[in-house]
Design an enzyme around this catalytic site. Structure first.
Site, PDB file in Angstrom:
ATOM      1  N   ASP A  52      30.754   3.649  -0.753  1.00  0.00           N
ATOM      2  CA  ASP A  52      30.363   2.815  -1.903  1.00  0.00           C
ATOM      3  C   ASP A  52      29.131   1.970  -1.618  1.00  0.00           C
ATOM      4  O   ASP A  52      29.007   1.351  -0.568  1.00  0.00           O
ATOM      5  CB  ASP A  52      31.507   1.903  -2.330  1.00  0.00           C
ATOM      6  CG  ASP A  52      31.174   1.169  -3.639  1.00  0.00           C
ATOM      7  OD1 ASP A  52      30.294   1.661  -4.370  1.00  0.00           O
ATOM      8  OD2 ASP A  52      31.780   0.134  -3.905  1.00  0.00           O
ATOM      9  N   HIS A  64      30.967   6.784  -5.094  1.00  0.00           N
ATOM     10  CA  HIS A  64      29.872   6.087  -5.783  1.00  0.00           C
ATOM     11  C   HIS A  64      28.914   7.176  -6.245  1.00  0.00           C
ATOM     12  O   HIS A  64      28.285   7.839  -5.424  1.00  0.00           O
ATOM     13  CB  HIS A  64      29.201   5.117  -4.799  1.00  0.00           C
ATOM     14  CG  HIS A  64      27.949   4.466  -5.313  1.00  0.00           C
ATOM     15  ND1 HIS A  64      27.878   3.128  -5.617  1.00  0.00           N
ATOM     16  CD2 HIS A  64      26.712   4.969  -5.570  1.00  0.00           C
ATOM     17  CE1 HIS A  64      26.647   2.831  -6.040  1.00  0.00           C
ATOM     18  NE2 HIS A  64      25.921   3.931  -6.017  1.00  0.00           N
ATOM     19  N   HIS A  98      33.482   2.778 -10.417  1.00  0.00           N
ATOM     20  CA  HIS A  98      32.650   2.120 -11.439  1.00  0.00           C
ATOM     21  C   HIS A  98      31.906   3.071 -12.389  1.00  0.00           C
ATOM     22  O   HIS A  98      30.690   3.155 -12.392  1.00  0.00           O
ATOM     23  CB  HIS A  98      31.667   1.120 -10.815  1.00  0.00           C
ATOM     24  CG  HIS A  98      31.047   1.563  -9.517  1.00  0.00           C
ATOM     25  ND1 HIS A  98      30.232   2.660  -9.428  1.00  0.00           N
ATOM     26  CD2 HIS A  98      31.139   1.049  -8.268  1.00  0.00           C
ATOM     27  CE1 HIS A  98      29.849   2.801  -8.175  1.00  0.00           C
ATOM     28  NE2 HIS A  98      30.377   1.850  -7.450  1.00  0.00           N
ATOM     29  N   ASN A 118      24.573  -2.457 -10.171  1.00  0.00           N
ATOM     30  CA  ASN A 118      24.482  -1.017  -9.975  1.00  0.00           C
ATOM     31  C   ASN A 118      25.893  -0.422  -9.933  1.00  0.00           C
ATOM     32  O   ASN A 118      26.683  -0.839  -9.097  1.00  0.00           O
ATOM     33  CB  ASN A 118      23.753  -0.701  -8.660  1.00  0.00           C
ATOM     34  CG  ASN A 118      23.457   0.777  -8.540  1.00  0.00           C
ATOM     35  OD1 ASN A 118      23.321   1.475  -9.530  1.00  0.00           O
ATOM     36  ND2 ASN A 118      23.390   1.260  -7.318  1.00  0.00           N
ATOM     37  N   ASP A 126      34.464  -4.626  -8.700  1.00  0.00           N
ATOM     38  CA  ASP A 126      33.215  -4.390  -7.962  1.00  0.00           C
ATOM     39  C   ASP A 126      32.532  -5.733  -7.671  1.00  0.00           C
ATOM     40  O   ASP A 126      31.313  -5.877  -7.757  1.00  0.00           O
ATOM     41  CB  ASP A 126      32.268  -3.463  -8.748  1.00  0.00           C
ATOM     42  CG  ASP A 126      31.287  -2.719  -7.826  1.00  0.00           C
ATOM     43  OD1 ASP A 126      31.566  -2.659  -6.612  1.00  0.00           O
ATOM     44  OD2 ASP A 126      30.263  -2.235  -8.309  1.00  0.00           O
TER      45      ASP A 126
END
Lengths: 325, 329
Positions: B46, B73, B126, B178, B205
């Site tokens: 990540d 990610h 995410h 991000n 996150d």
């Protein structure tokens, strides 16, 4: 009695905004006021003695965090012609080079008592941050690829001198629009004036979603568009970005988008050409085209000084002087 | 060491995730078994993407050795390079270089394809685009072992906020994150995904940054926002309160959902279960105040927002470790 002396009265109007961050912040009345007062300052610039005491006792901080010649000099001269004191900070040879943050530089100048801060910065939005750290009037002199409002205003001023009634006229912007703050501010302002805008360039140098985001039509063929344009605005080819290969070859760019003498002939007789400078002669614009009477590059420089004088004057106020003038 | 420190503090369950590739460089896989034996409950790079397809495929193959999920990610670094916000009308107007949605969903499509071929489970971290939600929904329908999470900020904010919409001024660096905040259409697709279970978990996150770091220009400021202290209230106010899903489902996405993604025997209440509990008051109204964060940093996009719902207390393994009244006093 000149227009300027008439204008410098205690009852004079002021802009509806405290800062000039984006052209979109200005009302129609603000734009009209800036143009009218720039007309007067243009007249002053033609006199043997070019200085007026309008901003005596005021201090203008000029902060350039990015290399620039014409905009910085134009602002400095505008402030000096109005009798303001000028302090200049540029990124090289200053504390900025030693790693001082934008905030600390702004705070330092603030403590020294500046009335206006003219800011050029590579980060889009930096002048907005400056307004949170300072009580001065902030003038955006170019923030990354975001805005360059004084460029848009000087372009409008220069065009007005040659093209009557912009409503319904066609503006054609050519070249690297993706990375251009000039395009973003000038297009927006001239749309406000009722112009119809077409952006033209290699697809990779046009911004994503240009039609929705900027409200202009997109074209990839200069030859199709030139005969229809009333104002042709050429942008500088930014070679510093060429490591990313946005265009395959310079030769192909020139073949498609260079405004050569030959192409220039396809334009309407009364159409004009602008370029914000610095230009690459022989690339986006043919060398002979630069010197053609329809090219307003030098008018833009003169208008630039007048518009910046007008803005500093309107934003900093010259009331105290008006009384004694 | 982190696990020991966490146990010593005793304030929350602290679990660790091991890297998929050595130094997160994306070239060579790590000793998965050794990491899991040392306590890793998942494997992730990540912050960066395992961008080489061959390395990702190898990680999935070798991952059969251990019984922990690969947390991914998803970002093609070549497509996102130099970008600071979602690529679209707002990046165009603001003159900020954009990160196209395809930077995420092309890699998600690749990894679904690889996971399906290797037959190994993956978890998408995410999620930010509507296309990713669609890809995951379709993959789940085909029976691919895939789970996903979304953050409170991607569920409640969109790129228009960076343009200043509904905010004091544009270019707030607390909105730089991000993956970037996407369009409102993406945001609504994420909400739909959370509501229908395509997205299994809501995860914060959480990324603290100092004021100095966030006072840089938008293109220089680091990505990341804090979210832990506002997570429940934001979800309760904007997803439950606006009728997108019942409170019970929202709570599930923040408790049993994440637990099942990670294969942890927690996140639910039952006889003999570990008493890890959060006591909520879904009606309590409050305004997010920069000075009231317990976190050391305050890079929150929600400062000034009026929210409904408060965490009253948290209980870890039967012991009360947080009490909102004590914090206020």
């Amino acid at each position: 009695m000149s227009q300027v002396t008439q204008m410098i009265t205690p009852q004079r109007k002021t802009l509806g905004v405290r800062h000039l961050l984006s052209v979109d912040d200005l009302s129609d009345a603000d734009i009209q006021m800036i143009m009218d007062s720039a007309d007067s300052f243009l007249e002053i610039s033609e006199r043997p003695i070019k200085k007026v005491p309008a901003l005596r006792g005021k201090t203008v901080g000029v902060l350039f965090f990015e290399p620039s010649t014409r905009t910085r000099i134009s602002f400095e001269l505008a402030a000096k012609r109005l009798s303001a004191d000028v302090v200049s900070v540029s990124s090289s040879g200053s504390s900025v080079e030693k790693g001082e943050s934008l905030k600390d530089t702004v705070r330092t100048l603030e403590c020294m008592g500046v009335d206006a801060l003219v800011v050029r910065h590579p980060s889009p939005g930096a002048p907005y941050q400056v307004t949170t750290w300072s009580d001065s009037a902030v003038l955006n002199a170019g923030d990354g690829a975001h805005q360059h409002p004084t460029q848009a205003l000087l372009d409008l001023h220069a065009i007005r001198g040659r093209v009557q009634d912009l409503k319904g006229k066609r503006l054609l912007v050519v070249g690297d629009i993706r990375f251009s703050r000039v395009a973003r501010s000038t297009i927006s302002l001239l749309q406000r004036m009722g112009m119809d805008v077409v952006v033209c360039g290699p697809p990779t140098l046009l911004p994503p979603d240009a039609e929705a985001g900027m409200g202009c039509r997109v074209s990839y063929r200069l030859d199709d568009e030139l005969p229809e344009a009333d104002v042709v605005y050429l942008l500088r080819m930014q070679f510093e970005r060429q490591d990313k290969s946005f265009i395959p070859t310079l030769a192909e760019y020139k073949r498609l988008f260079s405004l050569t003498t030959e192409r220039q002939k396809a334009m309407k007789d009364d159409a004009v050409i602008l370029h914000p400078g610095p230009m690459n002669r022989g690339i986006e614009i043919g060398s002979e085209v630069v010197d053609h009477p329809r090219t307003l590059i030098e008018d833009q420089v003169r208008s630039g000084l007048a518009v910046r004088m007008s803005l500093l004057y309107l934003m900093l106020g010259g009331e105290e002087h008006a009384a004694s003038h | 060491m982190i696990i020991e420190m966490g146990e010593k503090a005793g304030l929350a369950r602290v679990e660790v995730v091991g890297a998929i590739t050595k130094s997160l460089a994306g070239d060579e896989i790590t000793p998965f078994d050794e990491l899991v034996e040392s306590g890793a409950i998942g494997l992730s790079d990540d912050g960066v993407c395992v961008s080489r397809s061959d390395v990702m495929r190898r990680a999935l193959e070798y991952g059969r050795l251990v019984d922990v999920p690969l947390l991914l990610h998803e970002e093609d670094p070549l497509l996102s390079e130099g970008g600071h916000m979602h690529e679209g009308v707002h990046s165009t107007r603001l003159g900020l270089q954009g990160i196209p949605g395809s930077a995420e969903d092309t890699i998600v499509a690749r990894d679904i394809s690889l996971a399906e071929e290797i037959d190994h489970n993956i978890h998408i971290q995410h999620v930010s685009t509507a296309k990713t939600v669609e890809l995951i929904r379709a993959a789940k329908k085909r029976g691919v072992s895939i789970t996903a999470e979304a953050t409170p900020h991607h569920l409640t904010l969109s790129d228009s906020a960076i343009a200043g919409e509904g905010r004091e001024r544009p270019f707030d660096t607390n909105l730089k994150v991000n993956p970037p905040l996407r369009t409102d259409a993406d945001r609504l697709a994420l909400i739909e995904g959370v509501a229908d279970g395509t997205i299994d978990a809501i995860a914060t996150d959480h990324a603290p940054h100092s004021r100095e770091e966030k006072e840089e220009g938008f293109d220089k400021a680091p990505c990341g926002m804090i979210g832990l202290e506002t997570a429940f209230a934001v979800i309760n106010t904007h997803l439950v309160g606006k009728g997108f899903m019942p409170l019970a489902d929202a709570i599930a996405r923040m408790s049993s959902g994440p637990a099942s993604v990670l294969g942890l025997d927690r996140g639910s209440i039952g006889k003999g279960a570990v008493a890890d509990l959060t006591i909520l008051d879904p009606e309590s109204k409050w305004t997010v105040d920069e000075s009231e964060f317990v976190s050391k940093s305050s890079n929150s996009p929600y400062i000034g927002w009026e929210l409904n719902g408060k965490v009253i207390a948290t209980i870890v393994a039967g012991r009360k470790v947080f009490d909102a009244e004590e914090v206020q006093a």
